[in-house]
Scaffold this motif. Structure first.
Motif, PDB file in Angstrom:
ATOM      1  N   ILE A  23       1.367 -19.760  34.276  1.00 27.40           N
ATOM      2  CA  ILE A  23       0.923 -20.519  34.149  1.00 27.40           C
ATOM      3  C   ILE A  23      -0.281 -21.602  33.866  1.00 27.40           C
ATOM      4  O   ILE A  23      -0.266 -22.508  33.468  1.00 27.40           O
ATOM      5  N   LEU A  24      -1.121 -21.416  34.154  1.00 32.83           N
ATOM      6  CA  LEU A  24      -2.503 -22.036  33.765  1.00 32.83           C
ATOM      7  C   LEU A  24      -2.494 -22.484  32.321  1.00 32.83           C
ATOM      8  O   LEU A  24      -2.514 -23.656  31.628  1.00 32.83           O
ATOM      9  N   MET A  25      -1.940 -21.221  31.197  1.00 33.30           N
ATOM     10  CA  MET A  25      -2.204 -21.865  29.746  1.00 33.30           C
ATOM     11  C   MET A  25      -0.796 -22.417  29.300  1.00 33.30           C
ATOM     12  O   MET A  25      -0.889 -23.358  28.308  1.00 33.30           O
ATOM     13  N   LEU A  26      -0.218 -22.293  30.120  1.00 31.10           N
ATOM     14  CA  LEU A  26       1.206 -22.739  29.258  1.00 31.10           C
ATOM     15  C   LEU A  26       0.216 -24.381  30.680  1.00 31.10           C
ATOM     16  O   LEU A  26       0.562 -25.755  29.698  1.00 31.10           O
ATOM     17  N   LEU A  67       9.323 -25.226  37.904  1.00 35.28           N
ATOM     18  CA  LEU A  67       9.887 -23.814  38.275  1.00 35.28           C
ATOM     19  C   LEU A  67       8.608 -23.258  39.281  1.00 35.28           C
ATOM     20  O   LEU A  67       9.558 -22.484  40.448  1.00 35.28           O
ATOM     21  N   ALA A  68       7.640 -22.820  38.313  1.00 36.05           N
ATOM     22  CA  ALA A  68       6.986 -22.039  38.752  1.00 36.05           C
ATOM     23  C   ALA A  68       6.087 -22.783  39.535  1.00 36.05           C
ATOM     24  O   ALA A  68       4.968 -21.417  40.812  1.00 36.05           O
ATOM     25  N   GLY A  69       5.162 -23.415  39.889  1.00 34.61           N
ATOM     26  CA  GLY A  69       3.845 -23.669  40.442  1.00 34.61           C
ATOM     27  C   GLY A  69       2.953 -24.257  39.300  1.00 34.61           C
ATOM     28  O   GLY A  69       3.011 -24.227  38.410  1.00 34.61           O
ATOM     29  N   ASP A  70       1.986 -24.668  40.299  1.00 39.94           N
ATOM     30  CA  ASP A  70       0.624 -25.142  39.369  1.00 39.94           C
ATOM     31  C   ASP A  70      -0.516 -23.547  39.141  1.00 39.94           C
ATOM     32  O   ASP A  70      -0.958 -24.430  37.916  1.00 39.94           O
ATOM     33  N   GLY A  71      -0.105 -23.067  39.397  1.00 36.61           N
ATOM     34  CA  GLY A  71      -0.635 -21.700  38.527  1.00 36.61           C
ATOM     35  C   GLY A  71      -2.263 -21.951  38.817  1.00 36.61           C
ATOM     36  O   GLY A  71      -2.611 -22.572  39.856  1.00 36.61           O
ATOM     37  N   ALA A  72      -2.964 -21.040  38.030  1.00 34.50           N
ATOM     38  CA  ALA A  72      -4.243 -20.991  38.871  1.00 34.50           C
ATOM     39  C   ALA A  72      -5.230 -21.841  38.449  1.00 34.50           C
ATOM     40  O   ALA A  72      -5.005 -22.313  37.703  1.00 34.50           O
ATOM     41  N   SER A  92       2.612 -10.561  40.144  1.00 33.91           N
ATOM     42  CA  SER A  92       1.793 -11.746  40.310  1.00 33.91           C
ATOM     43  C   SER A  92       0.286 -12.242  40.957  1.00 33.91           C
ATOM     44  O   SER A  92      -0.408 -13.179  41.232  1.00 33.91           O
ATOM     45  N   ARG A  93      -0.277 -11.380  39.308  1.00 37.09           N
ATOM     46  CA  ARG A  93      -2.030 -10.800  39.845  1.00 37.09           C
ATOM     47  C   ARG A  93      -2.247 -11.582  38.294  1.00 37.09           C
ATOM     48  O   ARG A  93      -3.040 -12.139  38.262  1.00 37.09           O
ATOM     49  N   THR A  94      -1.165 -11.788  37.440  1.00 39.40           N
ATOM     50  CA  THR A  94      -1.069 -12.672  35.726  1.00 39.40           C
ATOM     51  C   THR A  94      -0.530 -13.736  35.635  1.00 39.40           C
ATOM     52  O   THR A  94      -0.641 -14.795  34.839  1.00 39.40           O
ATOM     53  N   ALA A  95       0.508 -13.557  36.563  1.00 40.56           N
ATOM     54  CA  ALA A  95       1.650 -15.313  36.288  1.00 40.56           C
ATOM     55  C   ALA A  95       0.861 -16.428  36.389  1.00 40.56           C
ATOM     56  O   ALA A  95       1.200 -17.363  35.923  1.00 40.56           O
TER      57      ALA A  95
END
Length: 138
Positions: free
Chosen positions: A11-14, A120-125, A4-7
């Motif tokens: 997502i930001l990178m994707l 599915l994962a959301g917006d990310g950082a 959960s710290r890096t996920a």
């Protein structure tokens, strides 16, 4: 197990990568093929020419939304049908591999999976508008 710290950064990178790809493809339609040429190509496929302008707008606005993380889930969901249309109308006949004459559809399929991951994962950082969360934050 998901870290959960890096996920959120994954997502930001994707998100940013997908957004840049959409901007590149919109730019190709605007600066190389021209909007009129793109509309003519869409018409040659039996599609309404106006759909070309909508596609350019969706690719541009969706790409920017993904990069910024502004309603990224919604943007990703809206962009999936654009790619499905490209597969069905243009690339399916060329086969699976992108190295086939006229390009195959494998790259577009991978792109769809990436968009589905954002949905599915959301917006990310570093998102302008973070994903809604069912947990209340104080």
């Amino acid at each position: 197990m998901i870290d959960s710290r890096t996920a959120p950064y994954a997502i930001l990178m994707l998100r940013v990568t997908l957004g840049l790809l959409f901007l590149a493809h919109a730019g190709l339609k605007v600066f190389v093929f021209t909007p009129a040429g793109t509309a003519q190509f869409f018409a040659s496929l039996g599609l309404p020419a106006a759909l070309a302008y909508l596609t350019i707008a969706l690719e541009t606005l969706g790409g920017l939304a993904l990069i910024a993380g502004f309603f990224a889930r919604v943007a990703a969901l809206v962009l999936i049908p654009v790619l499905l249309g490209a597969i069905i109308m243009v690339h399916a006949a060329a086969g699976f591999f992108f190295t086939n004459p006229n390009g195959g559809w494998e790259f577009l399929a991978l792109w769809i999976v990436g968009l589905a991951a954002v949905v599915l994962a959301g917006d990310g950082a570093l998102a302008v508008r973070p994903t809604f969360n069912s947990k209340a934050t104080a």
